[in-house]
Design an enzyme around this catalytic site. Sequence first.
Site, short mmCIF file in Angstrom:
data_model
loop_
_atom_site.label_atom_id
_atom_site.label_comp_id
_atom_site.label_asym_id
_atom_site.label_seq_id
_atom_site.Cartn_x
_atom_site.Cartn_y
_atom_site.Cartn_z
N GLU A 263 -22.60 9.63 -3.10
CA GLU A 263 -21.94 8.57 -2.27
C GLU A 263 -21.83 8.59 -0.82
OE1 GLU A 263 -21.08 11.62 -3.73
OE2 GLU A 263 -18.85 12.15 -2.92
N HIS B 157 -24.04 14.94 -2.68
CA HIS B 157 -23.16 14.01 -2.80
C HIS B 157 -23.88 12.61 -2.69
CE1 HIS B 157 -19.36 16.04 -2.68
NE2 HIS B 157 -19.88 16.91 -2.01
N SER C 11 0.86 -12.93 8.60
CA SER C 11 0.72 -12.16 9.62
C SER C 11 -0.42 -12.51 10.60
CB SER C 11 0.60 -10.64 9.25
OG SER C 11 -0.65 -10.22 9.02
N GLY C 12 -1.39 -13.48 9.89
CA GLY C 12 -2.53 -13.61 10.77
C GLY C 12 -3.81 -12.54 10.40
N GLY C 13 -3.30 -11.63 9.87
CA GLY C 13 -4.31 -10.44 9.60
C GLY C 13 -5.24 -10.85 8.27
N ASP D 202 -5.37 -9.66 4.98
CA ASP D 202 -4.85 -9.53 3.66
C ASP D 202 -3.96 -10.67 3.45
OD1 ASP D 202 -6.17 -7.48 3.50
OD2 ASP D 202 -4.52 -5.84 4.17
N SER D 203 -2.96 -11.05 4.45
CA SER D 203 -1.80 -12.00 4.05
C SER D 203 -2.51 -13.42 4.10
CB SER D 203 -0.69 -11.79 4.86
OG SER D 203 -1.10 -12.22 6.43
N CYS E 140 -20.80 17.45 -7.42
CA CYS E 140 -20.19 18.55 -6.90
C CYS E 140 -19.30 19.58 -7.66
CB CYS E 140 -19.88 18.41 -5.42
SG CYS E 140 -19.43 20.02 -4.33
#
Length: 521
Positions: A178, A176, A231-233, A235-236, A88
């Site tokens: 993507e 586009h 944290s239980g999430g 990522d951690s 674009c």
Amino acid sequence: MSDKAAVKVEHQRFFVVDFGSQYAQLIARRVRELGCFAEIVMPQTLSERIGEATGVIFSGSPWSAYDDAAPKIEAEVYDRGIPILGICYGMQLTTHLLGGEVDHAVAREYGPARIEVLGDDTCLFDGLDQELDVWMSHGDRVEQLPEGFLPIAKTDSAPYAAIKHSSKPVYGVQFHPEVTHTPHGTAMLKNFLFGVCGALGDWTMRSFIDEACEKIRAQVGETDHVICGLSGGVDSTVAAILIHKAIGDRLTCIFVDNGLLRKGEAEEVLVNFRDRYQIPLVFAESGELFLDALEGVIDPEEKRRRIGHTFVDVFKEHAKGVENAHWLAQGTLYPDVIESQSAFGGASVTIKTHHNVGGLPEELGFELLEPFRDLFKDEVRKIGRELGVPELFVERQPFPGPGLGVRIAGEVTRENVAVLQEADAIVREEIEREGDHKALWQYFGVLVPVKTVGVMGDERTYENVIAVRAVESTDAMTAEWADLPRRVLARLSSRIINEVRGVNRVVYDISTKPPSTIEWE
Ligand code: XMP
């Protein structure tokens, strides 16, 4: 950004030059999904860094290529022999810089379009049909090609839907590739990466894990210890498992129960983590401290500030007990890193300060270990799966650091927390029972401390409202409210009103983001 703490990955690199497009991150993710390591770079650094890249993709932009203030690059990058694909604005900029002509389109083209691939040398369109559906979103268009370029696709209204240089590896597409609305967009990007750039597809989660472990060992050395706020999430949790794989018991996790977690969450995280992993884990049961600190506070930012401060105090206290702890692991993700390097350095307004474990202040005095600085969330999930982390953690919906504190509009009291925990548990149970929850970004209850009148049996009631929020999103930047089946809404409403004392009304939040936000505070 501390280079020392950054985990760099030695792979072929593909640059996505961000000209201020809302899609730059999406392009980078698509490239990575194809097994190629994509990095988002700013236009002003391209000339200096292009030698590091195996291929470069230019994003779109809200600007017009011919505007004086529009983000530009130096034209010499086209002569370096490194393949370039302009999307674009990226194609218009290429046209403009190399002597072609870009102008306002008579009509803005937004939405689906059909392109016809031209000629035999199909390159970007290898293996695809001659007619393809694509997604357009532009107000300018290329009127005249620069010297040496030729069209490789057209639409009924635009003669230059895709272009290429006759001898240099420089391509442009007006549409586009993507976005998912361009059904074969990924195949086109793949053709560019593998066909034009000679990509090796050497970006795999397995290789990331091996390299990240080596780098963690090199960074931390032989004797230092690392602390990780769990944290239980996703990522951690995944960070903890990865770091433990790298340095074993020199990792200690600290899990702070701030009294603002969801019903049963602390136990669930503790039991599952302890049962599966032999990682030293400190459990800081500090709910009372947090609830005391929140007494009488209404303002959301003040709540975040107090929760953040209390967290730091609690964390500090427990970290003291870990000998030789010089490092703090953080689940910083790539979007956090690139957010701080906006294309034009413009400061954006703070809507909410996102206080969480990933935002501990420098005063704690640790060096930062951020193994996911280069990753998107879906990549962290893949790494979690590769490491055998249970789905319970990998698929967990995002949960804000300040927890239910920002899901209770107004003052956070012990009573309000208890009411919301019960109601929220029902919201989750009923939505999960239906089985489509994986398509949702988040789904939860919010306590609206507004009393309304109801009637139960023959009695008048005067109680709180629970709002149910369920949204679809890919990155939390924008969100649509989920079209939950009526039977689910009916079930959860009737269960909340019947089972949760203190609630006599349930409403469904039908606001999109923007202009609303996902959380209520
Ligand atoms: P909003 O409400 O800004 O939320 O649309 C976007 C995403 O961020 C999460 N969120 C937070 N996460 N600390 C966090 O760690 C916070 O203070 C916070 N506030 C919002 C929210 O859950 C959503 O996924």
